[in-house]
Write a protein that holds these residues in place. Structure first.
Motif, PDB file in Angstrom:
ATOM      1  N   LEU A  88       8.515 -44.361  25.065  1.00  0.00           N
ATOM      2  CA  LEU A  88       8.685 -45.281  23.939  1.00  0.00           C
ATOM      3  C   LEU A  88       9.134 -44.525  22.684  1.00  0.00           C
ATOM      4  CD1 LEU A  88       8.439 -48.075  22.686  1.00  0.00           C
ATOM      5  CD2 LEU A  88       6.001 -47.609  22.283  1.00  0.00           C
ATOM      6  N   ILE A  89       8.568 -43.344  22.463  1.00  0.00           N
ATOM      7  CA  ILE A  89       8.957 -42.539  21.295  1.00  0.00           C
ATOM      8  C   ILE A  89      10.433 -42.151  21.393  1.00  0.00           C
ATOM      9  CG2 ILE A  89       8.639 -40.305  20.143  1.00  0.00           C
ATOM     10  CD1 ILE A  89       5.637 -40.569  20.837  1.00  0.00           C
ATOM     11  N   THR A  90      10.861 -41.729  22.586  1.00  0.00           N
ATOM     12  CA  THR A  90      12.270 -41.381  22.789  1.00  0.00           C
ATOM     13  C   THR A  90      13.171 -42.575  22.496  1.00  0.00           C
ATOM     14  OG1 THR A  90      11.671 -39.772  24.506  1.00  0.00           O
ATOM     15  CG2 THR A  90      13.967 -40.515  24.455  1.00  0.00           C
ATOM     16  N   LYS A  91      12.754 -43.747  22.948  1.00  0.00           N
ATOM     17  CA  LYS A  91      13.554 -44.953  22.733  1.00  0.00           C
ATOM     18  C   LYS A  91      13.642 -45.301  21.253  1.00  0.00           C
ATOM     19  CE  LYS A  91      14.164 -49.647  24.539  1.00  0.00           C
ATOM     20  NZ  LYS A  91      13.647 -50.661  25.486  1.00  0.00           N
ATOM     21  N   ILE A  92      12.546 -45.144  20.526  1.00  0.00           N
ATOM     22  CA  ILE A  92      12.540 -45.435  19.091  1.00  0.00           C
ATOM     23  C   ILE A  92      13.479 -44.476  18.349  1.00  0.00           C
ATOM     24  CG2 ILE A  92      11.124 -45.379  16.993  1.00  0.00           C
ATOM     25  CD1 ILE A  92       8.797 -46.415  18.759  1.00  0.00           C
ATOM     26  N   LEU A  93      13.403 -43.182  18.715  1.00  0.00           N
ATOM     27  CA  LEU A  93      14.292 -42.188  18.087  1.00  0.00           C
ATOM     28  C   LEU A  93      15.760 -42.515  18.371  1.00  0.00           C
ATOM     29  CD1 LEU A  93      12.309 -38.924  18.937  1.00  0.00           C
ATOM     30  CD2 LEU A  93      12.532 -40.001  16.685  1.00  0.00           C
ATOM     31  N   PHE A  99      21.110 -46.851  14.598  1.00  0.00           N
ATOM     32  CA  PHE A  99      21.129 -47.684  13.395  1.00  0.00           C
ATOM     33  C   PHE A  99      21.716 -46.914  12.205  1.00  0.00           C
ATOM     34  CE2 PHE A  99      19.227 -49.417   9.523  1.00  0.00           C
ATOM     35  CZ  PHE A  99      19.594 -50.752   9.643  1.00  0.00           C
ATOM     36  N   ILE A 100      21.387 -45.640  12.114  1.00  0.00           N
ATOM     37  CA  ILE A 100      21.859 -44.824  10.987  1.00  0.00           C
ATOM     38  C   ILE A 100      23.318 -44.400  11.161  1.00  0.00           C
ATOM     39  CG2 ILE A 100      21.559 -42.604   9.789  1.00  0.00           C
ATOM     40  CD1 ILE A 100      18.541 -42.867  10.361  1.00  0.00           C
ATOM     41  N   ILE A 122      21.563 -56.736  18.873  1.00  0.00           N
ATOM     42  CA  ILE A 122      21.155 -56.860  17.463  1.00  0.00           C
ATOM     43  C   ILE A 122      22.025 -55.968  16.579  1.00  0.00           C
ATOM     44  CG2 ILE A 122      19.279 -56.428  15.820  1.00  0.00           C
ATOM     45  CD1 ILE A 122      17.329 -57.133  18.131  1.00  0.00           C
ATOM     46  N   LEU A 123      22.237 -54.725  17.044  1.00  0.00           N
ATOM     47  CA  LEU A 123      23.029 -53.766  16.272  1.00  0.00           C
ATOM     48  C   LEU A 123      24.463 -54.256  16.090  1.00  0.00           C
ATOM     49  CD1 LEU A 123      22.639 -50.907  15.004  1.00  0.00           C
ATOM     50  CD2 LEU A 123      23.682 -49.991  17.100  1.00  0.00           C
ATOM     51  N   ARG A 124      25.006 -54.868  17.107  1.00  0.00           N
ATOM     52  CA  ARG A 124      26.374 -55.413  17.030  1.00  0.00           C
ATOM     53  C   ARG A 124      26.476 -56.495  15.946  1.00  0.00           C
ATOM     54  NH1 ARG A 124      30.509 -57.557  16.390  1.00  0.00           N
ATOM     55  NH2 ARG A 124      32.191 -58.042  17.831  1.00  0.00           N
ATOM     56  N   LYS A 125      25.448 -57.338  15.844  1.00  0.00           N
ATOM     57  CA  LYS A 125      25.453 -58.391  14.821  1.00  0.00           C
ATOM     58  C   LYS A 125      25.359 -57.794  13.419  1.00  0.00           C
ATOM     59  CE  LYS A 125      23.450 -62.133  17.603  1.00  0.00           C
ATOM     60  NZ  LYS A 125      22.290 -63.049  17.774  1.00  0.00           N
ATOM     61  N   LEU A 126      24.599 -56.727  13.284  1.00  0.00           N
ATOM     62  CA  LEU A 126      24.400 -56.116  11.975  1.00  0.00           C
ATOM     63  C   LEU A 126      25.601 -55.277  11.538  1.00  0.00           C
ATOM     64  CD1 LEU A 126      20.685 -54.927  12.327  1.00  0.00           C
ATOM     65  CD2 LEU A 126      21.517 -56.863  10.991  1.00  0.00           C
TER      66      LEU A 126
END
Length: 377
Positions: A88-93, A99-100, A122-126
């Motif tokens: 989960l930590i790897t996925k969050i990173l 995103f950045i 979600i990223l595509r929409k943003l």
């Protein structure tokens, strides 16, 4: 800039033992090499985690003047709870980094995975970047999950263009007739290492997953019952501990009923994989023809075999027979050991054969079509 999101790693980093499917990696290697011939710089962003007990830091590996690979912190697999937290930590990173760093003017190629599908949507929409979806198969068909299939279909519609393994998958997914290219597998012709076994036997290899839903590995083993001492069937690839145990038990069972040699030769990567494949004469693409995902997917192992000069025995299904290499293969019609063995016996090893030149033609065609598609955006 081109950003390529996929589970990927390079052979020089193999000590970290990150979880990358070998067949997928072979195709990714080829597409990456094609992209490197374009003008834009490339960054491969991989969320692959280690399967070892050690922890490895995140890093960026420079692969060439124009191409970098970004990997993330990954924790060793020690205890189940800790493993899940570490993943989960790897996925969050991974998600924070995307995103950045993903920008509106980027071309983002995404190798379709349920692992990050929702976040990419979600990223595509943003960010409103140019999204090119590389879709190998519809995973909900493999899982037989109608709810998940609706989510996959909604995600597919987000793309600006597509990379497919078959024209049949394009027909099912690309309902709005957006730009697309077809690539069945790796079109990279491997150098001939001249490393045949030369023991007088015809060597046959099945390379791929041991997943019983695909049905390929065990089918390959069972065909040995109808072959004689002039043949040797090798099985290489990957699966769970239970799947590997069952495969080995099946090899013992079949070996007691035939003079054909059957062996499990483990999982091979990189140059070792290429040399082993080239030591054989015939590649097997055995899979369950009744599975829904086989109606539209193309087994990348077929191209891997052809690019290494092997003859190929395959189940006869429209996605394969109607492909650009469909007339180069030897077919069987039913997933039975006898039919698979008969197809193997039909291969005339004395007949002149050159699969490599066909792969060169396909490579040139794919490179031109991908370049044109990406220039449109």
């Amino acid at each position: 800039m081109i950003k390529y999101i996929a589970f990927y790693d390079v052979n020089s980093n193999e000590e970290e033992n990150r979880n990358v499917p070998p067949a997928a990696k072979t195709k990714l290697d080829y597409i990456i090499s094609t992209l490197c011939s374009f003008e834009k710089k490339i960054e491969i962003i991989s969320p692959a985690v280690t399967t070892s007990k050690n922890t490895f830091k995140g890093k960026k590996i420079n692969l060439s003047e124009k191409c970098d690979l970004k990997l993330f912190l990954t924790f060793g697999k020690n205890k189940l709870v800790f493993t899940k937290v570490g993943t989960l930590i790897t996925k969050i990173l991974f998600m924070i980094y995307l995103f950045i760093n993903v920008k509106k003017d980027d071309d983002v190629i995404v190798y379709h995975s349920l692992y990050y599908m929702r976040f990419i949507k979600i990223l595509r929409k943003l960010k409103r970047f140019n999204l090119i979806l590389e879709i190998e198969e519809i995973y909900s068909d493999v899982l037989n999950d109608e709810v998940r299939k609706k989510k996959e279909q909604a995600f597919f519609k987000c793309a600006n263009s597509y990379i497919f393994p078959t024209i049949l998958l394009n027909s099912e997914v690309n309902v709005n007739n957006k730009p697309y290219v077809i690539i069945h597998g790796t079109y990279r012709v491997e150098p001939d290492y001249n490393c045949r076994f030369n023991d007088g036997k015809t060597h046959i290899v099945y390379a791929g997953t041991f997943d019983p839903r695909k049905g390929g590995a065990v089918a390959a083993v069972d065909a040995a019952e109808f072959l004689d001492e002039n043949y040797h069937i090798h099985v290489i690839g990957f699966g769970s501990d239970i799947e590997i145990k069952y495969l080995k038990e099946e090899i013992v069972r079949v070996s007691n009923k035939t003079k054909c040699v059957v062996s499990y030769d483990g999982l091979k990567h990189g140059d070792e994989y290429i040399r082993f494949i080239q030591s054989c004469d015939i590649g097997l693409s055995t899979q369950n023809p009744d599975a829904a995902f086989n109606a539209t997917s193309f087994p990348s192992k077929i191209l891997s075999y052809l690019s290494n000069g092997l003859r190929v025995v395959s189940i006869r299904i429209p996605a394969i027979e109607g492909s650009d290499v469909g007339d180069k293969l030897f077919y069987y019609d039913e997933q039975t050991p006898k039919q698979i063995a008969d197809a193997i016996l039909s291969v005339d090893m004395a007949q002149a054969y050159d699969s490599r030149s066909d792969i060169v033609d396909l490579s040139n065609k794919f490179q031109n079509e991908l370049m044109l598609m990406m220039k449109d955006y």
